[in-house]
Design a protein around this motif. Structure first.
Motif, PDB file in Angstrom:
ATOM      1  N   ALA A 364      65.731  24.416  25.086  1.00 57.17           N
ATOM      2  CA  ALA A 364      65.243  24.683  23.734  1.00 57.17           C
ATOM      3  C   ALA A 364      64.500  26.011  23.651  1.00 57.17           C
ATOM      4  O   ALA A 364      64.643  26.771  22.688  1.00 57.17           O
ATOM      5  CB  ALA A 364      64.341  23.544  23.268  1.00 57.17           C
ATOM      6  N   SER A 365      63.725  26.310  24.662  1.00 61.15           N
ATOM      7  CA  SER A 365      62.958  27.559  24.652  1.00 61.15           C
ATOM      8  C   SER A 365      63.874  28.779  24.657  1.00 61.15           C
ATOM      9  O   SER A 365      63.547  29.816  24.083  1.00 61.15           O
ATOM     10  CB  SER A 365      62.008  27.620  25.852  1.00 61.15           C
ATOM     11  N   LYS A 366      65.044  28.652  25.274  1.00 64.70           N
ATOM     12  CA  LYS A 366      65.990  29.766  25.342  1.00 64.70           C
ATOM     13  C   LYS A 366      66.824  29.891  24.063  1.00 64.70           C
ATOM     14  O   LYS A 366      67.287  30.989  23.717  1.00 64.70           O
ATOM     15  CB  LYS A 366      66.931  29.576  26.535  1.00 64.70           C
ATOM     16  N   LEU A 367      67.041  28.783  23.370  1.00 63.73           N
ATOM     17  CA  LEU A 367      67.936  28.780  22.213  1.00 63.73           C
ATOM     18  C   LEU A 367      67.212  28.910  20.885  1.00 63.73           C
ATOM     19  O   LEU A 367      67.856  29.027  19.831  1.00 63.73           O
ATOM     20  CB  LEU A 367      68.762  27.489  22.200  1.00 63.73           C
ATOM     21  N   LEU A 368      65.893  28.918  20.888  1.00 65.56           N
ATOM     22  CA  LEU A 368      65.105  28.941  19.666  1.00 65.56           C
ATOM     23  C   LEU A 368      65.067  30.346  19.061  1.00 65.56           C
ATOM     24  O   LEU A 368      64.852  31.335  19.768  1.00 65.56           O
ATOM     25  CB  LEU A 368      63.686  28.454  19.958  1.00 65.56           C
ATOM     26  N   ALA A 369      65.264  30.422  17.741  1.00 67.42           N
ATOM     27  CA  ALA A 369      65.155  31.696  17.034  1.00 67.42           C
ATOM     28  C   ALA A 369      63.695  32.162  17.040  1.00 67.42           C
ATOM     29  O   ALA A 369      62.771  31.343  17.213  1.00 67.42           O
ATOM     30  CB  ALA A 369      65.657  31.548  15.600  1.00 67.42           C
ATOM     31  N   THR A 405      55.120   9.705  20.320  1.00 62.48           N
ATOM     32  CA  THR A 405      54.378  10.883  19.865  1.00 62.48           C
ATOM     33  C   THR A 405      55.382  11.942  19.414  1.00 62.48           C
ATOM     34  O   THR A 405      56.411  12.142  20.060  1.00 62.48           O
ATOM     35  CB  THR A 405      53.507  11.463  20.996  1.00 62.48           C
ATOM     36  N   VAL A 406      55.074  12.605  18.297  1.00 66.67           N
ATOM     37  CA  VAL A 406      55.903  13.694  17.790  1.00 66.67           C
ATOM     38  C   VAL A 406      55.089  14.979  17.839  1.00 66.67           C
ATOM     39  O   VAL A 406      53.959  15.021  17.338  1.00 66.67           O
ATOM     40  CB  VAL A 406      56.388  13.434  16.356  1.00 66.67           C
ATOM     41  N   VAL A 407      55.662  16.013  18.447  1.00 68.53           N
ATOM     42  CA  VAL A 407      54.982  17.295  18.615  1.00 68.53           C
ATOM     43  C   VAL A 407      55.877  18.414  18.085  1.00 68.53           C
ATOM     44  O   VAL A 407      57.089  18.410  18.305  1.00 68.53           O
ATOM     45  CB  VAL A 407      54.646  17.542  20.105  1.00 68.53           C
ATOM     46  N   ARG A 408      55.251  19.360  17.377  1.00 61.16           N
ATOM     47  CA  ARG A 408      55.958  20.557  16.940  1.00 61.16           C
ATOM     48  C   ARG A 408      55.546  21.722  17.840  1.00 61.16           C
ATOM     49  O   ARG A 408      54.351  21.947  18.059  1.00 61.16           O
ATOM     50  CB  ARG A 408      55.634  20.894  15.487  1.00 61.16           C
ATOM     51  N   SER A 409      56.547  22.477  18.319  1.00 58.96           N
ATOM     52  CA  SER A 409      56.274  23.622  19.197  1.00 58.96           C
ATOM     53  C   SER A 409      56.846  24.876  18.577  1.00 58.96           C
ATOM     54  O   SER A 409      57.935  24.867  17.988  1.00 58.96           O
ATOM     55  CB  SER A 409      56.890  23.420  20.582  1.00 58.96           C
ATOM     56  N   LEU A 410      56.119  25.974  18.727  1.00 58.47           N
ATOM     57  CA  LEU A 410      56.548  27.273  18.256  1.00 58.47           C
ATOM     58  C   LEU A 410      56.875  28.166  19.439  1.00 58.47           C
ATOM     59  O   LEU A 410      56.306  28.015  20.513  1.00 58.47           O
ATOM     60  CB  LEU A 410      55.451  27.930  17.407  1.00 58.47           C
ATOM     61  N   ARG A 411      57.764  29.096  19.204  1.00 58.34           N
ATOM     62  CA  ARG A 411      58.155  30.002  20.273  1.00 58.34           C
ATOM     63  C   ARG A 411      56.993  30.937  20.606  1.00 58.34           C
ATOM     64  O   ARG A 411      56.357  31.501  19.715  1.00 58.34           O
ATOM     65  CB  ARG A 411      59.360  30.820  19.850  1.00 58.34           C
ATOM     66  N   ARG A 412      56.688  31.035  21.882  1.00 55.53           N
ATOM     67  CA  ARG A 412      55.609  31.916  22.309  1.00 55.53           C
ATOM     68  C   ARG A 412      55.987  33.371  22.036  1.00 55.53           C
ATOM     69  O   ARG A 412      57.055  33.840  22.403  1.00 55.53           O
ATOM     70  CB  ARG A 412      55.319  31.720  23.795  1.00 55.53           C
ATOM     71  N   VAL A 413      55.115  34.093  21.360  1.00 55.79           N
ATOM     72  CA  VAL A 413      55.380  35.495  21.000  1.00 55.79           C
ATOM     73  C   VAL A 413      55.076  36.396  22.184  1.00 55.79           C
ATOM     74  O   VAL A 413      54.020  36.250  22.806  1.00 55.79           O
ATOM     75  CB  VAL A 413      54.527  35.900  19.788  1.00 55.79           C
TER      76      VAL A 413
END
Length: 413
Positions: A364-369, A405-413
């Motif tokens: 997911a970390s590699k495919l996230l916009a 548990t549900v967690v939202r993650s954002l791409r590290r800038v």
């Protein structure tokens, strides 16, 4: 329980031992005991020492010319380690089918002669006596669809598995297509249930199964599921929890002007949704409806799941791309998704394992916009938030119960 189907002075047992001695390293591989039972059964039937149930014929007359070449071909379904395919290909022509693409790769590496088939429903054979060996699946529907697919071309179906997991449901499904059903003696921890004498008018079920899943955010959505698809035509609790949180965040973003919210809290309207491990496709279809995303992609290691997700989307008037691949293999996929959904498995059989979840997070970390978000649901006791923070980026808990548990993650800038 005895450790063999054959007597100590059995010619078939000697032939079996001679064959197994050619592959000494295989004896240490999981699944070897089942492979050994199958080798003994085939050789014992071929020599006339065992009857169809796997029991000794005790000297009763067996026409040698009838059994000598049995079977003419073997179809092996879901041989996870490839041992059955490798060993039985020394006895008869073998064709293989695996629902999971990773297991299909294992069979290709271990067994050098069998011929793989991609679609079990398309299986056909011009041989007179074809046997199918089916490794007992967890879901009865998986077995039922397998029998329905091969019954017209297979004279004998041998379901093999651990004795403690072989239920009467196996007998019932075999009886839909075969006039005779036998239960073999237990060998170690394993046994076979064998269907023979194909019925000319079998009462076989049809697939995919059809149903609906109702959720407040979407209403009733159509669901299609093939037999081996996880959760069938139902929604698992984790997917329901993830969709509930996603819907709440979407509604919040729509109700409040974006300029009044912190940038990291704005879900927006994603153009593309990726579900890594899409199962029956309900969550992907529901997420597309909730977010109004136009493009959806589902990835799964299971052929049954990929087919189910595609047919679920079609039933709801949606167009999605489905990809048969190991979702932990980022090299098999391309990126740029605005929203990625993760509901990782945490069991391998009865054992808790977290490697798959970690692999999905890495993918997911590699495919996230760049402005994208990952919504992950997991069993609360596993506490994946730290892993999500480390692998993807800043992560926020959106919902938590004693189970999920549900967690939202954002791409590290």
């Amino acid at each position: 329980m005895p450790s063999t189907l054959l007597t100590p002075d059995s010619p078939a047992r000697q032939r079996s031992e001679d064959l197994l001695e050619q592959f000494p390293k295989l004896a240490e591989v999981p699944g070897f005991p089942q492979a050994r039972v199958l080798v003994e059964y085939v050789l014992g039937r071929r020599s006339g020492e065992l009857d169809v149930s796997g029991r000794a014929t005790d000297g009763s007359f067996v026409a040698a010319e009838v059994v000598a070449g049995l079977p003419h071909e073997i179809l092996i379904v879901d041989d996870a380690q490839g041992l059955q395919s490798r060993l039985l290909s020394e006895i008869a022509p073998v064709r293989t089918y695996n629902d999971r693409i990773d297991e299909a790769h294992t069979v290709a590496e271990v067994a050098d002669r069998p011929s793989p088939i991609d679609d079990l429903a398309a299986f056909a054979s011009d041989r007179d006596e074809v046997w199918a060996i089916v490794n007992a699946p967890k879901a009865t529907h998986a077995l039922a669809e397998t029998i329905a697919a091969v019954q017209a071309h297979v004279s004998t179906v041998i379901v093999i598995g651990r004795s403690d997991s072989m239920s009467r449901a196996v007998n019932k499904e075999l009886a839909r297509g075969y006039a005779r059903v036998d239960v073999s003696p237990g060998v170690g921890k394993h046994r076979m249930i064998i269907g023979s004498r194909p019925l000319s008018s079998p009462s076989l079920p049809s697939y995919p199964r059809r149903g609906t899943i109702d959720h407040p955010a979407t209403g009733a959505l159509q669901v299609r599921a093939h037999g081996a698809c996880f959760s069938g035509i139902k929604s698992d609790e984790g997917s329901t929890a993830l969709l509930t949180a996603l819907a709440a965040e979407t509604q919040s973003a729509e109700a409040q002007p974006a300029e009044t919210q912190p940038a990291e809290a704005v879900l927006g309207s994603p153009k593309s949704v990726l579900d890594l491990g899409c199962g029956n496709g309900w969550l992907l279809s529901a997420a597309m409806q909730v977010t109004a995303a136009k493009n959806g992609t589902g990835v799964d290691v299971s052929k049954a799941a990929v087919a189910s997700a595609r047919e679920t989307a079609e039933a709801n008037g949606l167009e999605v791309e489905t990809i048969l691949a190991d979702a932990t293999d980022v090299q098999a996929l391309s990126g740029g998704y605005d929203l990625i959904l993760l509901n990782p498995p945490f069991h391998q059989g009865t054992t808790i394992e977290t490697d798959t979840a970690a692999g999905l997070m890495a993918t997911a970390s590699k495919l996230l916009a760049p402005e994208g978000q990952v919504f992950t649901v997991y069993n609360s006791h596993l506490d994946y938030r730290a892993t999500l923070e480390r692998t993807i980026g800043p992560s926020e808990q959106l919902a938590r119960t004693s189970k999920f548990t549900v967690v939202r993650s954002l791409r590290r800038v």
